[in-house]
Scaffold this active site. Structure first.
Site, PDB file in Angstrom:
ATOM      1  N   TRP A 187       0.679  -0.709   0.035  1.00  0.00           N
ATOM      2  CA  TRP A 187      -0.225   0.170   0.003  1.00  0.00           C
ATOM      3  C   TRP A 187       0.994   1.492   0.164  1.00  0.00           C
ATOM      4  O   TRP A 187       2.035   1.166   0.637  1.00  0.00           O
ATOM      5  CB  TRP A 187      -0.547  -0.047   1.346  1.00  0.00           C
ATOM      6  N   GLU A 226      -3.259  -2.912  -2.683  1.00  0.00           N
ATOM      7  CA  GLU A 226      -4.332  -2.418  -1.293  1.00  0.00           C
ATOM      8  C   GLU A 226      -4.393  -0.994  -1.777  1.00  0.00           C
ATOM      9  O   GLU A 226      -4.305  -0.065  -2.263  1.00  0.00           O
ATOM     10  CB  GLU A 226      -4.216  -1.825  -0.272  1.00  0.00           C
ATOM     11  N   LYS A 228      -7.102   2.584  -1.854  1.00  0.00           N
ATOM     12  CA  LYS A 228      -7.497   3.991  -0.878  1.00  0.00           C
ATOM     13  C   LYS A 228      -8.028   5.065  -2.180  1.00  0.00           C
ATOM     14  O   LYS A 228      -7.998   4.817  -3.018  1.00  0.00           O
ATOM     15  CB  LYS A 228      -6.382   3.816  -0.307  1.00  0.00           C
ATOM     16  N   ASP A 259      -9.437  -3.071   2.020  1.00  0.00           N
ATOM     17  CA  ASP A 259      -9.437  -2.513   3.351  1.00  0.00           C
ATOM     18  C   ASP A 259     -11.478  -1.239   3.795  1.00  0.00           C
ATOM     19  O   ASP A 259     -11.685  -1.657   2.503  1.00  0.00           O
ATOM     20  CB  ASP A 259      -8.362  -1.378   3.110  1.00  0.00           C
ATOM     21  N   HIS A 262     -11.729   1.897   2.822  1.00  0.00           N
ATOM     22  CA  HIS A 262     -10.962   2.962   1.685  1.00  0.00           C
ATOM     23  C   HIS A 262     -12.747   3.049   0.806  1.00  0.00           C
ATOM     24  O   HIS A 262     -11.749   2.516  -0.327  1.00  0.00           O
ATOM     25  CB  HIS A 262      -9.511   2.371   1.469  1.00  0.00           C
ATOM     26  N   HIS A 286      -8.526  -6.336   5.019  1.00  0.00           N
ATOM     27  CA  HIS A 286      -7.890  -5.251   5.980  1.00  0.00           C
ATOM     28  C   HIS A 286      -9.229  -5.008   6.723  1.00  0.00           C
ATOM     29  O   HIS A 286      -9.780  -4.399   6.182  1.00  0.00           O
ATOM     30  CB  HIS A 286      -7.490  -4.118   5.610  1.00  0.00           C
ATOM     31  N   ASP A 294     -11.796   7.130   6.650  1.00  0.00           N
ATOM     32  CA  ASP A 294     -11.634   5.809   6.786  1.00  0.00           C
ATOM     33  C   ASP A 294     -10.422   6.962   8.017  1.00  0.00           C
ATOM     34  O   ASP A 294      -9.204   6.537   7.866  1.00  0.00           O
ATOM     35  CB  ASP A 294     -10.322   5.773   5.211  1.00  0.00           C
ATOM     36  N   ASP A 296     -10.084   4.532  11.086  1.00  0.00           N
ATOM     37  CA  ASP A 296      -9.176   3.630  11.705  1.00  0.00           C
ATOM     38  C   ASP A 296      -9.607   3.275  12.836  1.00  0.00           C
ATOM     39  O   ASP A 296      -9.208   2.698  13.453  1.00  0.00           O
ATOM     40  CB  ASP A 296      -7.807   3.321  11.126  1.00  0.00           C
ATOM     41  N   ASP A 326      -7.064  -4.027  10.544  1.00  0.00           N
ATOM     42  CA  ASP A 326      -6.374  -3.144  10.310  1.00  0.00           C
ATOM     43  C   ASP A 326      -6.711  -1.706  11.093  1.00  0.00           C
ATOM     44  O   ASP A 326      -7.660  -1.279  10.624  1.00  0.00           O
ATOM     45  CB  ASP A 326      -5.951  -2.810   8.437  1.00  0.00           C
TER      46      ASP A 326
HETATM   47  C1  RNT Z   1      -3.543   2.887   4.781  1.00  0.00           C
HETATM   48  C2  RNT Z   1      -3.756   1.372   4.410  1.00  0.00           C
HETATM   49  C3  RNT Z   1      -2.472   0.490   4.951  1.00  0.00           C
HETATM   50  C4  RNT Z   1      -1.817   0.827   6.387  1.00  0.00           C
HETATM   51  C5  RNT Z   1      -0.719   0.089   7.276  1.00  0.00           C
HETATM   52  C6  RNT Z   1      -0.488   0.769   8.079  1.00  0.00           C
HETATM   53  O1  RNT Z   1      -4.780   3.440   4.571  1.00  0.00           O
HETATM   54  O2  RNT Z   1      -4.741   1.016   4.798  1.00  0.00           O
HETATM   55  O3  RNT Z   1      -2.972  -0.571   5.101  1.00  0.00           O
HETATM   56  O4  RNT Z   1      -2.942   1.051   6.865  1.00  0.00           O
HETATM   57  O5  RNT Z   1       0.059  -0.307   6.433  1.00  0.00           O
HETATM   58 ZN    ZN Z   2      -5.236  -1.663   5.245  1.00  0.00          ZN
END
Ligand code: RNT
Ligand code: ZN
Length: 419
Positions: A187, A226, A228, A259, A262, A286, A294, A296, A326
């Site tokens: 990523w 990955e 985003k 993810d 994302h 993820h 996003d 997290d 993640d």
């Molecule tokens: C970032 C991505 C990625 C990170 C990690 C730390 O938006 O989700 O996967 O969270 O690599």
């Molecule tokens: Zn991620």
């Protein structure tokens, strides 16, 4: 009655209840025990890592909060992960980022990292019965800027190409060591804050960089890529968008990482599973929790996650979908953040495995859509929680909210003493 007896008894009753809808509960427990989650190492220290180049905030991602007790070094991080693993059932994997190497306080630049920097991780993981996964790290470095692998500047681009190639070699060595493929995620944050006119240019550069990185074939590691939607400070343009990686992954048969943070907030990630399964070899997840963006946040048992799990089980694709987590919440107890997220993900898969699929499919085949809807509704209140408690009991981990006290104890004895 003793608590264990109540759990056992409730489980027996639940089993009968599920048999009435043609679900074999014993089998679902077996499957859940084999569901290995790829646990991200970076919740333990807010994505800091063990080198000292900068921080993640230049990469469009952000860990917010300053709850005390984060892991400050490798020993503390390992200790925290061991605590987490003692509180969740099943056998799992640990997902490392390149910045978590055992650098022995030496300044090893990203284009210098080698498998030897991860030998102690491999040994530790083996001792703990863990398998490792891996990630290249293109953020938090003086050369990160807005563009890494998509940078028109050849020197910067080559620096990151070299880094990523080395990461693939490290993943290969990990896979060889553990006799199980190491999955390496790629990523990058590359993008622009404002209106961008050379969109095609950066994407074509990224494509060429990836081709060069992936030119060497390996047998003990697998690549995943990955996408985003956008990063903070890079809101207008993301080079590695979903379209880009879906197309690249389809064309080059790479694993595509989804993810859950994302995508547009109203987009269903669950619905992507069955399409991707037709065109890419495997999927990496993820599992995260976006709150308005996003963000997290810690994964919880919500509709998004249960729908995702259900789509995977309905597609009979547990062997082609790797489930990773993640998120990084720095505002609460970090061990607690792990345990809540891991258990929530397991609960989602348990619910998915307990779905009365054969009956539901029969209804759908017959065009009995009222019956399908009604059974889906009734499934929501079948006693899956009794099965969950039994799973925890059987795996010798705290049942229900009992892990709260254990984490409080660990905080008192361990993490609160870090400052
Ligand atoms: C970032 C991505 C990625 C990170 C990690 C730390 O938006 O989700 O996967 O969270 O690599
Ligand atoms: Zn991620």
């Amino acid at each position: 009655m003793k608590k264990d007896e109540i759990i056992q008894k409730s489980y027996e009753i639940a089993k009968e209840r599920y048999e009435a809808v043609e679900v074999s509960v014993d089998k679902t427990i077996e499957v859940l025990e084999k569901l290995s989650l790829s646990i991200h190492c970076w919740q333990a220290d807010d994505v800091t890592g063990f080198e000292n180049f900068g921080n993640i905030n230049d990469a469009g991602i952000q860990a917010t909060g300053n709850y005390p007790g984060k892991a400050r070094n490798m020993d503390e991080l390992r200790q925290d992960i061991e605590k987490v693993l003692a509180l969740v059932g099943g056998k799992h994997r640990l997902n490392l980022h390149a910045i978590y190497g055992d650098f022995q306080r030496k300044k090893i630049d990203r284009n210098e990292i080698e498998p030897s920097h991860f030998t102690s991780w491999m040994q530790w993981a083996q001792e703990k019965g863990l398998k490792l996964d891996f990630n290249s790290t293109s953020f938090g470095h003086p050369k990160s800027g807005n563009l890494t692998l998509a940078n028109p500047d050849k020197e910067i681009r080559n620096f990151w190409i070299e880094h990523t190639k080395r990461c693939r070699l490290i993943a290969e060595e990990m896979g060889k060591f553990q006799h199980d493929p190491c999955i390496m995620n790629l990523w990058i944050h590359d993008g622009m804050k404002d209106l961008t006119v050379n969109r095609l240019l950066y994407r074509s550069i990224l494509e060429k960089s990836l081709d060069e990185i992936f030119a060497k074939g390996y047998t003990n590691m697998k690549d995943c890529i990955e996408a985003k939607l956008f990063g903070i400070g890079l809101e207008s343009y993301t080079v590695g968008s979903y379209d880009f990686y879906l197309a690249y992954g389809t064309k080059n048969q790479k694993i595509v990482t989804l993810d859950t943070g994302h995508f547009h907030l109203t987009e269903s990630v669950a619905d992507k599973i069955s399409s991707l399964l037709l065109f890419v070899p495997e999927i990496m997840l993820h599992v995260s929790r976006p709150v308005r963006w996003d963000s997290d946040h810690v994964t919880i048992l919500n509709d998004d996650v249960t729908e995702l799990a259900k789509e995977i089980v309905r597609a009979d694709a547990l062997n082609r979908v790797h489930v990773g987590l993640d998120y990084f919440d720095a505002s609460i107890n970090r061990i607690g953040a792990y345990v809540v997220g891991i258990r929530a993900t397991q609960k989602a898969f348990l619910q998915a495995l307990l779905e009365p699929l054969s009956l539901l499919r029969k209804y759908e085949d017959n065009g009995q859509y009222f019956e399908r809807l009604a059974l889906l509704e009734e499934t929501k209140n079948l006693p899956w929680n009794a099965v969950w408690d039994y799973f925890c009991l059987k795996n010798n981990v705290p049942v229900g909210e009992d892990y709260i006290a254990e984490i409080q104890q660990y905080e008192k004895n361990v993490t609160s003493k870090r400052n």
